[in-house]
Design a protein around this motif. Structure first.
Motif, PDB file in Angstrom:
ATOM      1  N   VAL A  77      -3.287   2.378   7.468  1.00 18.97           N
ATOM      2  CA  VAL A  77      -3.485   3.597   6.673  1.00 18.97           C
ATOM      3  C   VAL A  77      -2.265   4.522   6.801  1.00 18.97           C
ATOM      4  O   VAL A  77      -1.771   5.057   5.801  1.00 18.97           O
ATOM      5  N   MET A  81       0.282   5.667   3.869  1.00 19.92           N
ATOM      6  CA  MET A  81       0.515   7.078   3.542  1.00 19.92           C
ATOM      7  C   MET A  81       2.002   7.395   3.540  1.00 19.92           C
ATOM      8  O   MET A  81       2.486   8.141   2.677  1.00 19.92           O
ATOM      9  N   ALA A  84       3.431   6.142   0.404  1.00 15.95           N
ATOM     10  CA  ALA A  84       3.016   7.006  -0.710  1.00 15.95           C
ATOM     11  C   ALA A  84       3.826   8.296  -0.736  1.00 15.95           C
ATOM     12  O   ALA A  84       4.246   8.763  -1.803  1.00 15.95           O
ATOM     13  N   ILE A  85       4.057   8.872   0.441  1.00 16.99           N
ATOM     14  CA  ILE A  85       4.879  10.088   0.511  1.00 16.99           C
ATOM     15  C   ILE A  85       6.303   9.784   0.076  1.00 16.99           C
ATOM     16  O   ILE A  85       6.950  10.586  -0.600  1.00 16.99           O
TER      17      ILE A  85
END
Length: 440
Positions: A77, A81, A84-85
């Motif tokens: 996870v 993330m 994604a950032i």
């Protein structure tokens, strides 16, 4: 946030003149070798020694399947993330935490954690977590891939992966680029998962650059595994003596040590001027400089390790890879000396950026107005002393590890003379390393 001021401090930070520090370090190293030569005449380091058992409650928690599964899930996870950032967050590296995740937490943080707690990346690796999920779905044993990992490859793929990282950090046109860092992280995940599917867990153990890096430094931790895989406490040098050896071991060590030296060297004003005046080829000049440093470390170590008598040519050729792990304490010393303030202070800056990772005006964790506490840079004499201590301690431990292994590998008549070239090389590394740390 400026991520790339690694060599914080200079000769003025030392409580004594740099010349005295260099001479003192060389004498400490030479004296330690003399003591070892007369007081340590038989091999003593045993990676299979029983050690001291870790309390059962600690072992049961650390090795509990539910704990491992929870860590794996959080790792996937968290990595997702970060990607994604990297894709949707601010393009400005001063506002995006992704470069800090790679250069600070993954490169330096994992290394320091491995020195304390062992090879932590085996547990934290998102690639291993994804692969374990794949094996659970396909009912396949993780160690069994579609193909057998070629023994001739050794750790060469890991050395290549490490070089891609240090090239991005030290020679790429824009190492702070959020896009470039995100692409490296994505490529790392894809290649590692694909390698695991094809070759099984041997790929992670020998070809994953972050796991090989973590496992190498983890061997210098006091935490090891005993009979039946139980956690035990041993002297770090005993754990270090159990480091697997094979093809590519020298290349991995040379890449880690040479790139750290080049990082300091690249701060010299005349070198920076040379790179900036290179017209359309500053990246080429930086790449050549990086390759020269890695090559010099690797070739000089190969020559020094094999400079002994009493062995056949074939046996001498094997000595460098069998002794390569003795550079691990030296690498650890330079990691601490070179990156300690970087980890403590720039790490804070990266955590602050996570308060608004997508540049949407958020204030998660209430960190938007928080300032970085420059706890080490504000004490330059303390920081300078820590750097010297880390470098010298690393070299002394490296000499001890090399001495013990040479007692096993060299004929009795050549046990001391066969180590002299390696000893002189380590003195040279000490001089060069301290000079680059404090005079660049």
């Amino acid at each position: 946030m400026t991520l790339f001021a690694h060599g914080l401090g200079g000769a003025a930070d030392l409580p004594i003149p740099l010349t005295y520090a260099l001479i003192g370090a060389a004498w400490a190293l030479t004296f330690s070798f003399a003591v070892l030569a007369f007081a340590w005449r038989e091999p003593r380091l045993d990676p299979d020694s029983p050690g001291i058992g870790v309390p059962e409650v600690v072992r049961s928690v650390v090795d509990a399947p539910v704990v491992r599964a929870g860590i794996a899930a959080m790792s996937v996870v968290a990595f997702g993330m970060v990607l994604a950032i990297g894709v949707f967050g601010p393009a400005d590296p001063a506002r995006n935490p992704v470069p800090g995740v790679l250069y600070i937490f993954l490169w330096v943080g994992v290394a320091v954690a491995s020195l304390v707690a062992g090879p932590v990346w085996k547990v934290l690796s998102p690639a291993r977590a994804v692969y374990r999920g794949y094996c659970a779905l396909t009912r396949r044993r993780p160690e069994n891939g579609l193909l057998r990992y070629p023994e001739a490859w050794g750790r060469w793929p890991a050395a290549l992966g490490l070089f891609t990282f240090v090239w991005l950090e030290l020679a790429a046109p824009n190492p702070g680029s959020v896009t470039a860092v995100t692409l490296w992280l994505t490529g790392y995940l894809v290649v590692t998962v694909a390698g695991l599917v094809v070759f099984g867990t041997p790929w992670a153990e020998r070809a994953d650059p972050l796991e090989v890096y973590s496992s190498l430094l983890g061997r210098a931790s006091p935490i090891g595994r005993g009979a039946a895989g139980a956690l035990v406490l041993r002297t770090p040098l005993s754990n270090l003596a159990g480091t697997p050896v094979g093809a590519g071991s020298v290349a991995v060590a040379a890449t880690l040590l040479g790139s750290t030296a080049f990082d300091s060297f690249s701060l010299f004003p005349w070198w920076r001027a040379l790179v900036s005046d290179a017209g359309l080829a500053p990246t080429l000049v930086s790449t050549l400089g990086l390759l020269v440093f890695i090559g010099v470390v690797g070739m000089s170590f190969r020559f020094a390790a094999a400079a002994t008598g009493g062995l056949s040519r074939a046996d001498r050729r094997m000595l460098p890879r069998k002794l390569a792990y003795t550079l691990t304490p030296i690498i650890a010393g330079y990691v601490i000396a070179h990156y300690l303030s970087f980890l403590v202070e720039k790490g804070q800056a990266t955590m602050i950026l996570f308060g608004d990772p997508f540049g949407a005006g958020w204030n998660l964790f209430g960190s938007a107005d928080r300032e970085v506490a420059y706890v080490l840079s504000a004490q330059p004499a303390v920081l300078g002393t820590l750097k010297v201590f880390a470098v010298v301690t690393g070299h002394i431990l490296g000499v001890a590890a090399a001495h013990d292994r040479c007692l096993q590998l060299l004929p009795r008549a050549h046990r001391l003379t066969g180590q002299l070239a390696l000893m002189l090389l380590m003195v040279g590394f000490t001089f060069t390393g301290l000079y680059l740390l404090f005079d660049a």
